[in-house]
Scaffold this motif. Structure first.
Motif, mmCIF file in Angstrom:
data_model
loop_
_atom_site.group_PDB
_atom_site.id
_atom_site.type_symbol
_atom_site.label_atom_id
_atom_site.label_comp_id
_atom_site.label_asym_id
_atom_site.label_seq_id
_atom_site.Cartn_x
_atom_site.Cartn_y
_atom_site.Cartn_z
ATOM 1 N N ARG A 1 125.693 84.521 69.941
ATOM 2 C CA ARG A 1 126.324 84.742 68.640
ATOM 3 C C ARG A 1 126.334 83.460 67.801
ATOM 4 N N TYR A 2 126.420 82.308 68.470
ATOM 5 C CA TYR A 2 126.546 81.030 67.744
ATOM 6 C C TYR A 2 125.343 80.107 67.930
ATOM 7 N N ALA A 3 124.349 80.558 68.646
ATOM 8 C CA ALA A 3 123.245 79.657 69.000
ATOM 9 C C ALA A 3 122.493 79.166 67.769
ATOM 10 N N ASN A 4 122.136 77.898 67.797
ATOM 11 C CA ASN A 4 121.259 77.283 66.791
ATOM 12 C C ASN A 4 121.855 77.269 65.391
ATOM 13 N N GLN A 5 123.148 77.355 65.274
ATOM 14 C CA GLN A 5 123.813 77.216 63.973
ATOM 15 C C GLN A 5 124.390 75.809 63.927
ATOM 16 N N VAL B 1 129.516 76.198 72.436
ATOM 17 C CA VAL B 1 129.856 75.543 73.700
ATOM 18 C C VAL B 1 130.840 76.402 74.494
ATOM 19 N N ARG B 2 131.871 76.861 73.818
ATOM 20 C CA ARG B 2 132.890 77.654 74.511
ATOM 21 C C ARG B 2 132.274 78.928 75.088
ATOM 22 N N SER B 3 131.440 79.583 74.293
ATOM 23 C CA SER B 3 130.834 80.841 74.740
ATOM 24 C C SER B 3 129.841 80.603 75.876
ATOM 25 N N TRP B 4 129.069 79.531 75.757
ATOM 26 C CA TRP B 4 128.065 79.237 76.790
ATOM 27 C C TRP B 4 128.740 78.963 78.124
ATOM 28 N N ILE B 5 129.816 78.198 78.089
ATOM 29 C CA ILE B 5 130.579 77.936 79.315
ATOM 30 C C ILE B 5 131.147 79.244 79.860
ATOM 31 N N ASN B 6 131.673 80.045 78.985
ATOM 32 C CA ASN B 6 132.264 81.310 79.432
ATOM 33 C C ASN B 6 131.200 82.243 80.028
ATOM 34 N N ASP B 7 130.012 82.189 79.482
ATOM 35 C CA ASP B 7 128.937 83.047 79.996
ATOM 36 C C ASP B 7 128.436 82.573 81.365
ATOM 37 N N GLY C 1 123.418 73.659 90.877
ATOM 38 C CA GLY C 1 122.322 73.462 89.942
ATOM 39 C C GLY C 1 122.667 73.978 88.573
ATOM 40 N N PHE C 2 121.805 73.648 87.618
ATOM 41 C CA PHE C 2 122.029 74.087 86.244
ATOM 42 C C PHE C 2 120.703 74.327 85.550
ATOM 43 N N TYR C 3 120.764 75.145 84.546
ATOM 44 C CA TYR C 3 119.666 75.267 83.597
ATOM 45 C C TYR C 3 120.157 74.584 82.328
ATOM 46 N N PRO C 4 119.740 73.348 82.098
ATOM 47 C CA PRO C 4 120.227 72.654 80.898
ATOM 48 C C PRO C 4 119.881 73.462 79.645
ATOM 49 N N ALA C 5 120.780 73.435 78.691
ATOM 50 C CA ALA C 5 120.567 74.220 77.469
ATOM 51 C C ALA C 5 120.708 73.319 76.252
ATOM 52 N N ASP C 6 119.764 73.470 75.359
ATOM 53 C CA ASP C 6 119.808 72.733 74.093
ATOM 54 C C ASP C 6 120.504 73.568 73.039
ATOM 55 N N ASN C 7 121.373 72.939 72.285
ATOM 56 C CA ASN C 7 121.887 73.553 71.068
ATOM 57 C C ASN C 7 122.078 72.462 70.038
#
Lengths: 495, 124
Positions: free
Chosen positions: A32-36, A66-72, A391-397
């Protein structure tokens, strides 16, 4: 680009998120908030080879993402606090607060791996294993004054080797600054970790066993580090293979194939795998190495590592959208530095001696845990490992790459609870032995290797090796930290 | 072993077709000029044309260059992404071929060929 276009380009993610849902109506999915972004990027995204998806947005959009990504995706999303989003000046500071505050049984923070990086910096490429430096693996035995910096090993044919520097040499000063007690840490770090080839720096060192010091000038070069070294042991241990494996980087695939092929040809009956300076890397290489040690009979149809995400994602990898399936032991190359599909050599061993330190981490620990999952006996000599089954899948925003723990790896027996690390004599048999800088790596007299060899002979307490090392503090160093030059972003020496 | 020296205009050469007589090759007698030519060609092949670090032996031992993300470490000096599941296409591989009298670097993912200036190579 419109929201609709962007959404269409992220179909996989949307499918995955839709399948998992989010935690309540107050926190929408991250998409919903990605790349804004407050400052949208233009040009080509190196990750995709296509134009950046950034659009004009607000700081609040970035923080909501950030909040949504962590929650997901955060493994422990239920343990994340909910600070007032309006009080944070940027998304990075907000992100830093969005993690569990739980501690482990040994009173360490449960989450020690919550980071951000500038995306452009994170994505920069180099030839596998190439870095500006001198060809030295530094080991910090003490990071704060009085500091102690020792040479862990030197790669042949490098500036350090040409200067006659060898394992066990202590660094006392760099470019005129006292390393032991000095306060000019910038000069020290610059000399230890030069940003580019061609820099000249002065080192005052005391060679192992020497009482006098000497001054050497080292000129940095772009050095291709060898991630694997095989050292033949003399009789009566000539049927024991010794591999020093330092990095799970792409070139390690070919190196491991070459060296295990040589061990196979030599008919070794035991293997000492030295992972003391190996902080991990590609999990595929770990799965290949574990197969090469255990062989096809022990690993056929068995799980090497199974990724477990949070309880929103029990069947689907929430990042890739793929159906979750366990990682097998790899019996063929995956194509990192050897063409994909080549059958791997194998040693078919039922036990392996693993030399460890606090820097033995991640994929290295996965090798140990994966082998234990198929009942290959691990004899651990050294120190407690770092404890990173995550592990993690690093994410760019919006130009920042975020790292938050998203999955835990478990072996074929379902075990993966080693957040406090593997301690010799704990999960695995073995014993604690310090790092012996008075002998070269691969020398049968080096304390950890000596302990492994003695263990084979029945000394399961490692007492002989420890006694031999007790006379010299440099022969029994515990808690050393292996450090490497890496584009100078890290602070090696601390105030 | 026959050795050849190539002095071509790098910007003029970029093709994807596999020509006749193409042989895998390694660099011999690397020089600062040949290293720069290889680095420049690799940079041109990347989507963002980002500069990359190569060592002095680039393409000499095996004729293959593997590019990957530079390793980063956290404040504890641990590899940041130490349990890296990888991803298709993350790594970039290049190999060297001798085509006629030319040395060319081939980008494995795209199959594109890039001529190298001042590079001496020989069949492997």
């Amino acid at each position: 680009m419109t929201h609709a276009t962007r959404a269409a380009s992220c179909t996989l993610v949307l499918v995955a998120l839709a399948a998992c849902g989010s935690d309540g109506p107050d926190i929408p999915p991250a998409e919903r908030y990605a790349n804004q972004c407050v400052t949208p990027r233009a040009g080509i995204d190196p990750q995709t080879g296509k134009a950046y998806l950034d659009e004009a947005g607000t700081l609040l959009d970035e923080k909501h993402w950030v909040r949504s990504w962590i929650n997901d995706l955060y493994l422990w999303y239920r343990e994340v606090p909910d600070p007032d989003i309006a009080t944070f000046d940027n998304a990075v500071d907000y992100f830093a607060k969005l993690k569990t505050s739980a501690i482990t049984a040994s009173h360490k923070p449960k989450d020690r791996f919550h980071f951000t990086y500038d995306t452009a910096y994170w994505n920069s490429l180099s030839a596998s294993g190439v870095e500006a430096g001198y060809g030295v693996q530094w080991v910090l035995a003490a990071t704060t004054p009085p500091r102690e910096l020792v040479v862990g090993f030197v790669q042949p044919g490098t500036p350090a080797a040409d200067a006659g520097i060898a394992r066990g040499a202590e660094v006392l000063a760099i470019d005129g600054v006292d390393l032991v007690n000095g306060s000019d840490v910038d000069t020290l770090n610059h000399g230890l970790s030069p940003p580019a080839a061609g820099e000249s720096h002065s080192f005052v060192i005391r060679d192992g066993g020497a009482s006098e010091t000497r001054t050497v000038t080292l000129v940095s070069a772009d050095i291709s580090l060898a991630p694997v070294q095989r050292i033949a042991l003399p009789a009566p241990d000539d049927k024991v293979g010794y591999l020093l494996f330092t990095d799970h980087i792409a070139t390690a695939e070919k190196a491991l194939v070459d060296e295990v092929t040589a061990l196979q040809a030599a008919g070794i009956t035991d293997l000492v795998l030295d992972l003391r300076y190996n902080g991990g890397g590609y999990l595929d290489i770990a799965a290949e190495l574990a197969y090469m040690i255990a062989g096809p009979n022990a690993t056929a149809g068995k799980v090497f590592d199974r990724e477990q995400f949070n309880d929103k994602s029990s069947t689907i990898n929430p990042v890739t959208g793929d159906v979750l399936s366990p990682s097998p032991f790899r019996d063929e190359t995956v194509g990192l530095s050897v063409a994909a599909g080549h059958a791997l050599p194998h040693l078919d061993l039922q036990r392996v001696f693993v030399l460890t330190s606090a820097g033995t981490c991640s994929a290295s620990e996965a090798v140990m845990n994966g082998l234990a999952g198929v009942d290959v006996e691990i004899i651990q000599i050294g120190e407690t490992t770092c404890g990173k089954p995550y592990g993690f899948y690093p994410a760019d925003n919006c130009g920042t790459t975020f790292f938050a723990i998203q999955f835990q790896g478990v072996n074929a027996k379902g075990f993966g609870d080693y957040a406090d690390g593997f301690t010799p004599g704990g999960v695995f048999h073995g014993c604690t032995v310090g790092d012996d800088f008075t002998h070269p790596l691969g020398d049968p007299a080096e304390a950890r290797l000596a302990a492994a060899l003695a263990y084979r002979g029945g000394d399961t307490t490692c007492a002989t090796a420890r006694r031999a090392a007790a006379a010299d503090p440099l022969a029994a160093v515990l808690g050393g930290i292996a450090v490497k030059p890496q584009w100078r972003q890290n602070t090696i020496v601390r105030r | 072993m026959k050795r050849i020296t190539v002095a071509l205009i790098a910007s003029a050469a970029c093709r994807t077709a596999q020509g006749p007589g193409e042989m895998t090759a390694v660099v011999v007698h690397p020089t600062p000029e040949s290293r720069a030519a290889i680095a420049q060609a690799v940079t041109r092949a990347l989507p963002t044309h980002s500069p990359v670090e190569l060592d002095d032996d680039a393409l000499r031992d095996t004729g293959v260059i593997v590019l990957e993300r530079s390793q980063r470490r956290d404040p504890q000096e641990l590899v940041l992404e130490g349990r890296d599941p990888g991803a298709p296409g993350r790594e970039e591989r290049f190999h060297l071929v001798k085509v006629g009298d030319a040395c060319e670097r081939v980008h494995d993912r795209t199959g594109r060929h890039y001529a190298l200036i001042g590079t001496t190579c020989a069949p492997r």
